[in-house]
Design an enzyme around this catalytic site. Sequence first.
Site, PDB file in Angstrom:
ATOM      1  N   PHE A 196      -3.023  15.365   6.442  1.00  0.00           N
ATOM      2  CA  PHE A 196      -2.257  14.201   5.990  1.00  0.00           C
ATOM      3  C   PHE A 196      -2.207  13.176   7.109  1.00  0.00           C
ATOM      4  CE2 PHE A 196       1.443  11.535   5.398  1.00  0.00           C
ATOM      5  CZ  PHE A 196       1.362  11.209   4.057  1.00  0.00           C
ATOM      6  N   LYS A 236       6.611   8.589  14.031  1.00  0.00           N
ATOM      7  CA  LYS A 236       7.838   9.360  13.754  1.00  0.00           C
ATOM      8  C   LYS A 236       8.870   9.383  14.883  1.00  0.00           C
ATOM      9  CE  LYS A 236       6.507  11.803   9.696  1.00  0.00           C
ATOM     10  NZ  LYS A 236       5.152  12.100   9.241  1.00  0.00           N
ATOM     11  N   ASP A 244      -4.112  13.511  15.332  1.00  0.00           N
ATOM     12  CA  ASP A 244      -2.955  12.898  14.700  1.00  0.00           C
ATOM     13  C   ASP A 244      -1.732  13.717  15.092  1.00  0.00           C
ATOM     14  OD1 ASP A 244      -0.908  12.060  13.090  1.00  0.00           O
ATOM     15  OD2 ASP A 244      -2.102  11.965  11.244  1.00  0.00           O
TER      16      ASP A 244
END
Length: 402
Positions: free
Chosen positions: A139, A253, A224
């Site tokens: 993702f 985040k 990532d």
Amino acid sequence: MTTTIDNLSVEELMALEDNTSCGSYNKQGAPLVRGQGARLWDAAGNEFIDCVSGIGCANVGHSHPRVVAAISEQVKNLTVCSELYHHQARARLQGKLCELSVAQRVFLCNSGAEANEGAIKFSRLVTGRQKIVCAMRGFHGRTMGALSATWNKKYKEPFEPLIPHFVHVPYDKLDKLEEVVDDQTAAVLLEVIQGEGGVRPGSGDYLRGAQELCRKHGAFFAVDEVQSGMGRTGKLFAYQHHGLEPDLVCLAKALAAGIPMGAVLIGERVGAIGASMHGSTFGGNPIASVAALAVLEAMIEEDLPGRAEALGARLRGALEGLDHPSIREVRGLGLMLGVELKFKVAPVIAGLRERGVLAIGAGPRVLRLLPPLVISEEELDQVVGAIKDTLDAVQEQQGDQE
Ligand SMILES: *Cc1c(COP(=O)(O)O)cnc(C)c1O
């Protein structure tokens, strides 16, 4: 000017929010009004232990005093400063990110998807190649480029055609990567530990093998770390568990404690990209920059990565120790843990909520725990107790249905 909207009740505001949202979100419970450390309170007066952290954003805890002080001070002086001008907090942030990682340069942006977009664009620009190799169950975000790198068909198919020359191979299988990485490959883009895809750590051998394969073919090795970064897994960046030297590291985040900020850490092999080749109006915003600096200070001074490692081991041990018949596997790194269940996770999340614990899923059967790294041992013990009680209750319900 006041309108009727200013005088709505909590319930009316919840309905208003749902009815005026794009429709993509399904919200649970009363509005959240306050957070402190690993605790959250809602408008109905309920208190929760937070094992979501705003999906892995509040690694330093809610309302960390350093972050509060840094933002409050900055907001009085300057809130807007595009990259047309220098800004000292941005300079310090870039410098510290380089000191603390393999990076020599940093691109600052505003989200995880945007960080991945940057990594994809830099890879294509610098190599002059098109192929990006990614992993199944990966993702990377929802914008068109990041979505092209994402695996889940449900998120992708309605938006096709996406960007061409993205290839997906099974995760944690080096031989599958070897079959597709070649001299036309711009980058291999992987999570060090897959988050949304079910909390699945990649092995050190796999990740080092992937990096070596990239070197051999002149491709960039991009990781990532939007979810696994910022201390979450027991190191500041998860790639540091495996002695990796990625060419590109995507962050977001928890980078600025939940103030929107993304970053691409850029290694030596990528180097500088040309003037005006990429950009972002909000990138490196002063508020986000001071928040991220405060996060880095808290990480180091409170040894939050060390705390994540120790507490993660404790939580994992306690969950495994439950030896619960409904648990298939507990996996993860540090305080990024997944509990794979033998039944659907949705009723477990609802049951935990009733018992004062907020958690999320990662796929249909995996309970994902991403508590703030400042959570206490007592709070974690309460979480384990709530998980046990919830699993007992859900299992009994499921038994009744059979
Ligand atoms: C959440 C996430 C993203 C997307 O981040 P946004 O800020 O929502 O765009 C990308 N990659 C990973 C690994 C993530 O967990």
